[in-house]
Design a protein around this motif. Structure first.
Motif, PDB file in Angstrom:
ATOM      1  N   LEU A 130     -15.241   2.696  -7.445  1.00 63.47           N
ATOM      2  CA  LEU A 130     -16.359   2.991  -6.254  1.00 63.47           C
ATOM      3  C   LEU A 130     -16.421   1.966  -5.345  1.00 63.47           C
ATOM      4  N   GLU A 131     -16.392   0.454  -6.103  1.00 59.63           N
ATOM      5  CA  GLU A 131     -16.382  -0.584  -5.415  1.00 59.63           C
ATOM      6  C   GLU A 131     -15.380  -1.023  -4.523  1.00 59.63           C
ATOM      7  N   ARG A 132     -13.959  -0.507  -4.958  1.00 61.58           N
ATOM      8  CA  ARG A 132     -12.890  -0.619  -4.132  1.00 61.58           C
ATOM      9  C   ARG A 132     -13.018   0.180  -2.976  1.00 61.58           C
ATOM     10  N   LEU A 133     -13.434   1.377  -3.233  1.00 58.61           N
ATOM     11  CA  LEU A 133     -13.489   2.428  -1.909  1.00 58.61           C
ATOM     12  C   LEU A 133     -14.511   1.992  -1.006  1.00 58.61           C
ATOM     13  N   TYR A 134     -15.604   1.596  -1.544  1.00 56.66           N
ATOM     14  CA  TYR A 134     -16.490   0.799  -0.367  1.00 56.66           C
ATOM     15  C   TYR A 134     -16.214  -0.336   0.267  1.00 56.66           C
ATOM     16  N   LEU A 135     -15.199  -1.195  -0.392  1.00 56.64           N
ATOM     17  CA  LEU A 135     -14.830  -1.961   0.495  1.00 56.64           C
ATOM     18  C   LEU A 135     -13.837  -1.842   1.550  1.00 56.64           C
ATOM     19  N   VAL A 136     -12.835  -0.906   1.170  1.00 55.95           N
ATOM     20  CA  VAL A 136     -11.887  -0.275   2.172  1.00 55.95           C
ATOM     21  C   VAL A 136     -12.627   0.507   3.151  1.00 55.95           C
ATOM     22  N   ALA A 137     -13.685   1.159   2.684  1.00 59.94           N
ATOM     23  CA  ALA A 137     -14.515   1.757   3.852  1.00 59.94           C
ATOM     24  C   ALA A 137     -15.342   0.802   4.825  1.00 59.94           C
ATOM     25  N   ALA A 138     -15.898   0.078   4.155  1.00 60.24           N
ATOM     26  CA  ALA A 138     -16.438  -1.146   5.147  1.00 60.24           C
ATOM     27  C   ALA A 138     -15.394  -1.955   5.866  1.00 60.24           C
ATOM     28  N   VAL A 139     -14.366  -2.245   5.693  1.00 64.97           N
ATOM     29  CA  VAL A 139     -13.079  -2.808   6.620  1.00 64.97           C
ATOM     30  C   VAL A 139     -12.859  -1.735   7.579  1.00 64.97           C
ATOM     31  N   ALA A 140     -12.686  -0.416   7.237  1.00 68.51           N
ATOM     32  CA  ALA A 140     -12.306   0.556   8.084  1.00 68.51           C
ATOM     33  C   ALA A 140     -13.512   0.624   9.189  1.00 68.51           C
ATOM     34  N   LEU A 141     -14.782   0.738   8.679  1.00 63.79           N
ATOM     35  CA  LEU A 141     -15.838   0.786   9.668  1.00 63.79           C
ATOM     36  C   LEU A 141     -15.984  -0.439  10.473  1.00 63.79           C
ATOM     37  N   LEU A 142     -15.648  -1.441  10.125  1.00 60.35           N
ATOM     38  CA  LEU A 142     -15.538  -2.639  10.647  1.00 60.35           C
ATOM     39  C   LEU A 142     -14.640  -2.493  12.026  1.00 60.35           C
ATOM     40  N   PHE A 143     -13.377  -2.635  11.563  1.00 61.13           N
ATOM     41  CA  PHE A 143     -12.210  -2.313  12.506  1.00 61.13           C
ATOM     42  C   PHE A 143     -12.592  -1.125  13.735  1.00 61.13           C
ATOM     43  N   SER A 144     -13.025   0.123  13.113  1.00 61.22           N
ATOM     44  CA  SER A 144     -13.040   0.917  13.943  1.00 61.22           C
ATOM     45  C   SER A 144     -14.126   0.966  14.869  1.00 61.22           C
ATOM     46  N   THR A 145     -15.381   0.061  14.398  1.00 59.95           N
ATOM     47  CA  THR A 145     -16.487  -0.276  15.257  1.00 59.95           C
ATOM     48  C   THR A 145     -15.854  -1.128  16.394  1.00 59.95           C
ATOM     49  N   THR A 146     -15.263  -2.023  15.978  1.00 58.52           N
ATOM     50  CA  THR A 146     -14.670  -2.942  17.108  1.00 58.52           C
ATOM     51  C   THR A 146     -13.450  -2.561  17.967  1.00 58.52           C
ATOM     52  N   GLN A 147     -12.923  -1.565  17.558  1.00 63.70           N
ATOM     53  CA  GLN A 147     -12.034  -1.016  18.493  1.00 63.70           C
ATOM     54  C   GLN A 147     -12.897  -0.088  19.449  1.00 63.70           C
ATOM     55  N   GLY A 148     -13.990   0.707  18.833  1.00 64.53           N
ATOM     56  CA  GLY A 148     -15.043   1.433  20.114  1.00 64.53           C
ATOM     57  C   GLY A 148     -15.515   0.505  21.052  1.00 64.53           C
ATOM     58  N   MET A 149     -16.214  -0.529  20.442  1.00 62.51           N
ATOM     59  CA  MET A 149     -16.672  -1.773  21.464  1.00 62.51           C
ATOM     60  C   MET A 149     -15.560  -2.043  22.496  1.00 62.51           C
ATOM     61  N   ALA A 150     -14.468  -2.236  22.110  1.00 66.12           N
ATOM     62  CA  ALA A 150     -13.240  -2.539  22.907  1.00 66.12           C
ATOM     63  C   ALA A 150     -13.167  -1.536  24.114  1.00 66.12           C
ATOM     64  N   VAL A 151     -13.059  -0.347  23.434  1.00 67.18           N
ATOM     65  CA  VAL A 151     -12.816   0.900  24.309  1.00 67.18           C
ATOM     66  C   VAL A 151     -13.967   0.811  25.548  1.00 67.18           C
ATOM     67  N   HIS A 152     -15.231   0.662  25.146  1.00 63.83           N
ATOM     68  CA  HIS A 152     -16.266   0.669  25.922  1.00 63.83           C
ATOM     69  C   HIS A 152     -16.292  -0.416  26.912  1.00 63.83           C
ATOM     70  N   ILE A 153     -15.733  -1.640  26.257  1.00 64.50           N
ATOM     71  CA  ILE A 153     -15.787  -2.685  27.414  1.00 64.50           C
ATOM     72  C   ILE A 153     -14.747  -2.716  28.368  1.00 64.50           C
ATOM     73  N   LYS A 154     -13.588  -2.128  27.796  1.00 66.19           N
ATOM     74  CA  LYS A 154     -12.590  -2.057  28.938  1.00 66.19           C
ATOM     75  C   LYS A 154     -12.612  -0.857  29.811  1.00 66.19           C
ATOM     76  N   GLY A 155     -13.916  -0.030  29.622  1.00 60.43           N
ATOM     77  CA  GLY A 155     -14.022   1.306  30.608  1.00 60.43           C
ATOM     78  C   GLY A 155     -13.267   2.213  30.340  1.00 60.43           C
ATOM     79  N   LEU A 156     -12.856   2.621  28.950  1.00 64.22           N
ATOM     80  CA  LEU A 156     -12.026   3.659  28.766  1.00 64.22           C
ATOM     81  C   LEU A 156     -12.764   4.657  27.779  1.00 64.22           C
ATOM     82  N   ARG A 157     -14.055   4.602  27.827  1.00 63.51           N
ATOM     83  CA  ARG A 157     -14.763   5.274  26.789  1.00 63.51           C
ATOM     84  C   ARG A 157     -14.678   6.728  27.195  1.00 63.51           C
ATOM     85  N   GLN A 158     -14.802   7.240  28.371  1.00 66.31           N
ATOM     86  CA  GLN A 158     -14.749   8.464  28.707  1.00 66.31           C
ATOM     87  C   GLN A 158     -13.554   9.359  28.418  1.00 66.31           C
TER      88      GLN A 158
END
Length: 157
Positions: free
Chosen positions: A58-86
């Motif tokens: 479970l600890e390893r699964l949560y670590l992988v999920a935390a890294v995926a969450l962080l990477f996906s969130t920063t991708q979402g922010m980059a999409v928003h900043i570049k004006g590609l959100r829509q």
């Protein structure tokens, strides 16, 4: 202590900050973290469905999920900043979390040949809060209205 309109029990907030409406609003905003927890727990990764019972696994699964969450969130922010959100969020204004924007963008990277964006640092201030509708936005801002505040101060012994 604060009485909140529509809530049966008052809030009891223990803080070393001044007992002001601003302090209570800051605590109210902290409770929005629940939405992020929902996204990461069951809304996106469905960690409860793993049925894993071993603590180490479970600890390893949560670590992988935390890294995926962080990477996906920063991708979402980059999409928003570049004006590609829509391209991934049909709302007129942002209607889904940066995490979900990032995940949708990453699916497009895999299936549609979109460009993988350079992740950006997490934003300190959200330039456009997320609401799925004007009704949801109004409900959120009208949700917490303090009708009475009482302050108790304890002196150090």
């Amino acid at each position: 202590m604060a009485n909140i309109r529509g809530v049966k029990e008052p809030w009891a907030v223990i803080t070393d900050e001044s007992p002001t409406l601003q302090t209570l609003w800051q605590y109210a905003l902290r409770f929005r973290v629940e939405e992020l927890f929902l996204d990461s727990k069951s809304g996106v990764f469905e960690l409860e469905e793993s049925k894993i019972r071993c603590a180490d696994a479970l600890e390893r699964l949560y670590l992988v999920a935390a890294v995926a969450l962080l990477f996906s969130t920063t991708q979402g922010m980059a999409v928003h900043i570049k004006g590609l959100r829509q391209q991934v969020d049909p709302h007129w204004r942002r209607g889904i979390s940066y995490l979900k924007i990032g995940l949708r963008w990453l699916k497009g990277v895999v299936h549609k040949g979109r460009e993988l964006l350079m992740p950006v640092p997490l934003l300190c201030h959200d330039p456009q809060p997320c609401f799925a509708s004007k009704k949801a936005q109004k409900k959120h801002y009208n949700k917490i209205w303090f009708s009475r505040i009482r302050s108790l101060q304890c002196k150090a012994l």
